[in-house]
Design a protein around this motif. Structure first.
Motif, short mmCIF file in Angstrom:
data_model
loop_
_atom_site.label_atom_id
_atom_site.label_comp_id
_atom_site.label_asym_id
_atom_site.label_seq_id
_atom_site.Cartn_x
_atom_site.Cartn_y
_atom_site.Cartn_z
N PRO A 34 0.84 -1.22 0.00
CA PRO A 34 0.00 0.00 0.00
C PRO A 34 0.87 1.26 0.00
O PRO A 34 1.00 1.95 1.01
CB PRO A 34 -0.82 -0.14 1.28
CG PRO A 34 0.05 -0.93 2.20
CD PRO A 34 0.80 -1.90 1.31
N ILE A 35 1.47 1.57 -1.15
CA ILE A 35 2.40 2.68 -1.25
C ILE A 35 2.12 3.44 -2.54
O ILE A 35 1.79 2.84 -3.57
CB ILE A 35 3.87 2.18 -1.21
CG1 ILE A 35 4.85 3.34 -1.12
CG2 ILE A 35 4.17 1.28 -2.39
CD1 ILE A 35 6.28 2.89 -0.83
N THR A 36 2.19 4.74 -2.49
CA THR A 36 1.88 5.58 -3.64
C THR A 36 3.14 5.81 -4.48
O THR A 36 4.27 5.65 -3.99
CB THR A 36 1.32 6.93 -3.19
OG1 THR A 36 2.34 7.64 -2.47
CG2 THR A 36 0.11 6.73 -2.29
N PRO A 37 2.97 6.20 -5.76
CA PRO A 37 4.14 6.51 -6.60
C PRO A 37 5.03 7.60 -6.01
O PRO A 37 6.25 7.55 -6.17
CB PRO A 37 3.50 6.93 -7.92
CG PRO A 37 2.19 6.24 -7.96
CD PRO A 37 1.71 6.20 -6.54
N VAL A 38 4.42 8.60 -5.36
CA VAL A 38 5.24 9.66 -4.76
C VAL A 38 6.11 9.10 -3.65
O VAL A 38 7.30 9.45 -3.53
CB VAL A 38 4.34 10.79 -4.22
CG1 VAL A 38 5.17 11.83 -3.49
CG2 VAL A 38 3.56 11.45 -5.36
N GLU A 39 5.55 8.21 -2.85
CA GLU A 39 6.32 7.61 -1.76
C GLU A 39 7.44 6.72 -2.29
O GLU A 39 8.54 6.69 -1.73
CB GLU A 39 5.38 6.82 -0.85
CG GLU A 39 4.39 7.70 -0.10
CD GLU A 39 3.27 6.91 0.53
OE1 GLU A 39 2.58 7.47 1.39
OE2 GLU A 39 3.08 5.72 0.16
N VAL A 40 7.15 6.02 -3.39
CA VAL A 40 8.21 5.21 -4.01
C VAL A 40 9.34 6.10 -4.50
O VAL A 40 10.53 5.82 -4.29
CB VAL A 40 7.63 4.38 -5.17
CG1 VAL A 40 8.76 3.66 -5.92
CG2 VAL A 40 6.62 3.37 -4.66
#
Length: 388
Positions: A232-238
């Motif tokens: 459960p991780i967003t592209p921004v967080e990646v």
């Protein structure tokens, strides 16, 4: 000889005629098909020689002309205008600013908006007519000795000869006025004072691009991308997770390079170290964002590396690191303005050699910030498309 030791000629007897050449031909065809499918590699084969030819043939100029120049005209006379025209006729100077006081004159040189400044004092024409041999001041930004050297060496001979021909004043053996040149920030014209600060940006560009350009493609080739996408991780967080660790790595590299430059090569740091650290961090983050964008576009690590090389080549040629930026044609300067290295070279040289402050570097700092945000936006949008 036993049966077990007897040579087996059965394979040789069954070998088809010209089998070696047929298999080799099949491998050649296979490689051409694979090369056709690998569009990035094919583009590298075509674009790199074309890019090098165009850049070296048209954009690179070791004797720059039409360099931006400011003038402090304290008297508006026919002689003053003739001097300015004579300077322009040398083809080295292009007057882009007319200032009204010494503070504005100095600020333009400090910020790098002009490379030369010409000051014509009050009463200059009357002093010339009276034979007092007044002084004309030409100040030069000598942080880049190549850009300033040719223009300064042409001053005495070209300008005074032109004046005596046009105005018919003075004796050729006795010039009617004196030209005082003031090479600022690097009076000894030491090339290492220009090259070493530039190496900070060049090395950081190369390493930061490669670090993050391989990040996403490495995950894909190792098979760990599926696990990452299931979280459960967003592209921004990646993106932030991929970039932030290398910000520290790049900062350590910058400290190492600048420290060696100061201790070993004697390069001064006349400006604020805090400001240099902040803007260096911005530059590092911008390059990491661009490298991460490449990693979201490339299908494998080889393509990511090729994209990094394609970006690094114009960066090193059009940024002003190897050749004077002001001597390039307008179209090459427009391309150079879109490269982070161009703006960082101005920043690091201005802080270290000139002692520039943030107001002097406002344009380049904003440009770096804009390039960073643009690269991050493209990377996030592109990463979202890879999720589909």
């Amino acid at each position: 000889m036993s049966v077990a030791e007897a040579p087996d000629h059965s394979r040789d007897s069954k070998e088809p005629r010209f089998g070696f050449w047929r298999r080799s031909y099949a491998m050649v065809v296979k490689e051409f098909i694979q090369l056709r499918r690998d569009r990035v590699s094919f583009a590298m084969i075509v674009m790199i020689p074309v890019m090098q030819l165009l850049l070296f043939g048209f954009a690179i100029n070791t004797t720059p002309r039409n360099l931006p120049t400011a003038v402090l005209l304290q008297e508006d006379s026919d002689l003053a205008r003739s001097i300015l025209k004579a300077l322009e006729n040398t083809a080295y100077f292009r007057f882009t600013r007319e200032v009204h006081d010494v503070a504005e004159f100095d600020n333009l040189l400090l910020s790098g908006k002009v490379l030369f400044g010409v000051e014509i004092p009050r009463g200059f024409e009357r002093a010339v007519r009276r034979g007092d041999h007044p002084a004309l001041l030409v100040a030069a930004d000598a942080t880049d000795p190549v850009a300033a050297g040719s223009a300064m060496s042409a001053l005495n001979m070209v300008v005074q000869t032109a004046l005596q021909h046009d105005l018919h004043i003075g004796d050729p053996s006795s010039p009617p006025f004196e030209i005082r040149t003031h090479a600022r920030y690097n009076p000894a014209a030491s090339s290492r004072l220009n090259i070493v600060p530039g190496l900070v940006g060049t090395i950081l560009t190369m390493t930061m691009l490669i670090f993050t350009a391989l990040s996403v493609t490495r995950e894909t080739e190792r098979g760990t991308m599926e696990s990452l996408l299931s979280m459960p991780i967003t592209p921004v967080e990646v993106m932030l997770g991929k970039i932030l660790p290398y910000v520290l790595v790049g900062f350590i590299q910058a400290i190492l390079i600048i420290g060696i430059g100061v201790l070993l090569f004697g390069v001064p740091v006349n400006g604020s170290l805090t400001l240099l650290a902040l803007l260096s961090t911005l530059f590092i983050t911008t390059n990491l964002a661009i490298g991460y964008t490449f990693s979201t576009i490339a299908q494998n690590q080889l393509q990511a590396m090729q994209m990094s090389i394609m970006f690094f080549l114009p960066s090193i040629l059009l940024s002003g690191f190897m050749f004077p930026f002001a001597g390039m044609p307008v179209w090459a300067q427009y391309i150079g303005e879109g490269l982070p290295l161009t703006h960082y070279l101005r920043i690091v040289r201005a802080i270290m050699l000139k002692g520039a402050t943030l107001p002097n570097l406002q344009y380049d700092a904003i440009a770096l910030l804009a390039l960073m945000l643009l690269a991050m936006t493209i990377a996030v949008l592109r990463f979202r498309r890879t999720l589909d």
